[in-house]
Design an enzyme around this catalytic site. Structure first.
Site, mmCIF file in Angstrom:
data_model
loop_
_atom_site.group_PDB
_atom_site.id
_atom_site.type_symbol
_atom_site.label_atom_id
_atom_site.label_comp_id
_atom_site.label_asym_id
_atom_site.label_seq_id
_atom_site.Cartn_x
_atom_site.Cartn_y
_atom_site.Cartn_z
ATOM 1 N N SER A 84 0.924 -1.254 -0.266
ATOM 2 C CA SER A 84 0.103 0.251 -0.455
ATOM 3 C C SER A 84 0.616 0.592 -0.234
ATOM 4 C CB SER A 84 -0.748 -0.081 1.158
ATOM 5 O OG SER A 84 -0.778 1.253 1.889
ATOM 6 N N TYR A 120 -2.425 -0.982 10.453
ATOM 7 C CA TYR A 120 -3.012 -0.710 8.771
ATOM 8 C C TYR A 120 -1.544 -0.573 8.080
ATOM 9 C CZ TYR A 120 -3.825 -0.925 3.962
ATOM 10 O OH TYR A 120 -4.151 -1.088 2.452
HETATM 11 C C1 BGC Z 1 -6.401 1.708 2.081
HETATM 12 C C2 BGC Z 1 -6.842 2.705 1.833
HETATM 13 C C3 BGC Z 1 -6.690 3.605 1.090
HETATM 14 C C4 BGC Z 1 -5.834 4.015 0.552
HETATM 15 C C5 BGC Z 1 -5.182 5.139 0.400
HETATM 16 C C6 BGC Z 1 -4.840 1.721 0.692
HETATM 17 O O1 BGC Z 1 -3.896 0.670 1.361
HETATM 18 O O2 BGC Z 1 -5.911 0.466 1.611
HETATM 19 O O3 BGC Z 1 -8.400 2.933 2.340
HETATM 20 O O4 BGC Z 1 -8.343 4.697 0.867
HETATM 21 O O5 BGC Z 1 -4.608 2.700 0.767
HETATM 22 O O6 BGC Z 1 -4.705 5.604 1.091
#
Ligand code: BGC
Length: 289
Positions: free
Chosen positions: A174, A187
């Site tokens: 991410s 996360y």
């Molecule tokens: C998340 C999303 C978020 C995106 C940008 C991703 O890794 O799961 O919820 O919109 O990152 O912030």
């Protein structure tokens, strides 16, 4: 978003244009496993790999009917496909899944460790359970799947007629492997962990011609972040973070995965490909700083 009068924010138009981009048949004879492939980015990656010629195992945890629909779509492309249920955070289930996939298809060339979730919470209120759940799926799940994939690649050895690399692992990360994210410490920590897990494995297995790379999606239109795009106000707010001025579609990520899985990226290992419309370019600094 179709009611938007701003063509930059008109997602259906974007979809139409991208729909014209054909997948090149760069993965014939290859077998892929994609975790979390019954929805969102995983689903698009599974369909993209199949359109590029791979047979695909579609992992899912729940909603088997959605996995079956992905399998049917892949078969519609003329490729072989199976749905395999497994919780990626469970060692025995992961190992059984890989055994089932190789027993069915005879080999494995591409593993996409995609399954992931969010459980957002203000830090001081975050429970140990919320922390453990996100780390278990997003980070431990990638460890277990990458390990099972690499064991299989080592066991089957190279087959240069099919793939220059002996095997390819793609870790779905991410932008939050880089961008700190208040209210999402579990996360962001999991994705930062994925990045160093990916790079460390890549360093270790490169001499065996196994490539390990990551993809760092930004804001992609999926169920994980519906609140970030499903109203005109939310979409407008989101665009403040996206220099390219459109939301990403799952297919944008799938095309990156196809490239990382193909011989076209044969000299690429240990890297993260950001698919984020420039989200990591610190857009706030475009006008200040
Ligand atoms: C998340 C999303 C978020 C995106 C940008 C991703 O890794 O799961 O919820 O919109 O990152 O912030």
């Amino acid at each position: 978003m179709s009611s938007s009068s701003d063509p930059l924010n008109d997602a259906p138009l974007d979809d139409e244009r991208r729909g014209d981009i054909a997948y090149q048949p760069v993965l014939p004879g290859q077998v892929a496993l994609v975790t979390g492939a019954n929805s969102g980015i995983g689903r698009a990656v599974a369909l993209g790999l199949a359109q590029a010629g791979a047979d695909v195992a579609v992992n899912f945890l729940d909603r088997p009917e959605d996995a079956r629909a992905v399998v049917e779509a892949i078969r519609g492309y003329g490729r072989r496909a199976i749905a395999v249920q497994a919780d990626v955070s469970d060692e025995a289930q992961v190992d059984a899944m890989f055994a089932q996939v190789t027993a069915t298809f005879g080999a494995l060339h591409i593993a996409v460790a995609n399954a992931g979730l969010q459980d957002d919470c203000a830090f001081e209120a975050m429970s140990l359970g919320q922390w453990n759940k996100v780390i278990a799926v997003n980070l431990t799940g990638q460890f277990l799947c990458a390990r099972a994939a690499i064991r299989q690649f080592d066991q089957q050895g190279p087959d240069p007629g099919v793939s220059l690399a002996t095997g390819k692992v793609i870790c779905m990360s991410s932008v939050h492997q880089e961008i700190p994210w208040a209210g999402h410490a579990n996360y962001a920590a999991s994705k930062g962990g994925v990045m160093m897990l990916m790079r460390s494995i890549a360093q270790e297995v490169a001499p065996r011609r196994i490539r390990v790379n990551g993809i760092a999606p930004g804001a992609i239109r999926t169920g994980i972040n519906t609140k970030a795009w499903d109203t005109p106000q939310a979409y407008a707010d989101l665009m403040a973070h996206v220099p390219y001025k459109r939301i990403g579609e799952p297919d944008d990520v799938a095309r990156a995965a196809v490239w990382l899985a193909s011989d076209a990226s044969d000299y690429v290992t240990g890297t993260t490909l950001f698919v984020d419309g420039g989200m990591t370019l610190y857009p706030g600094f475009a006008t200040g700083g």
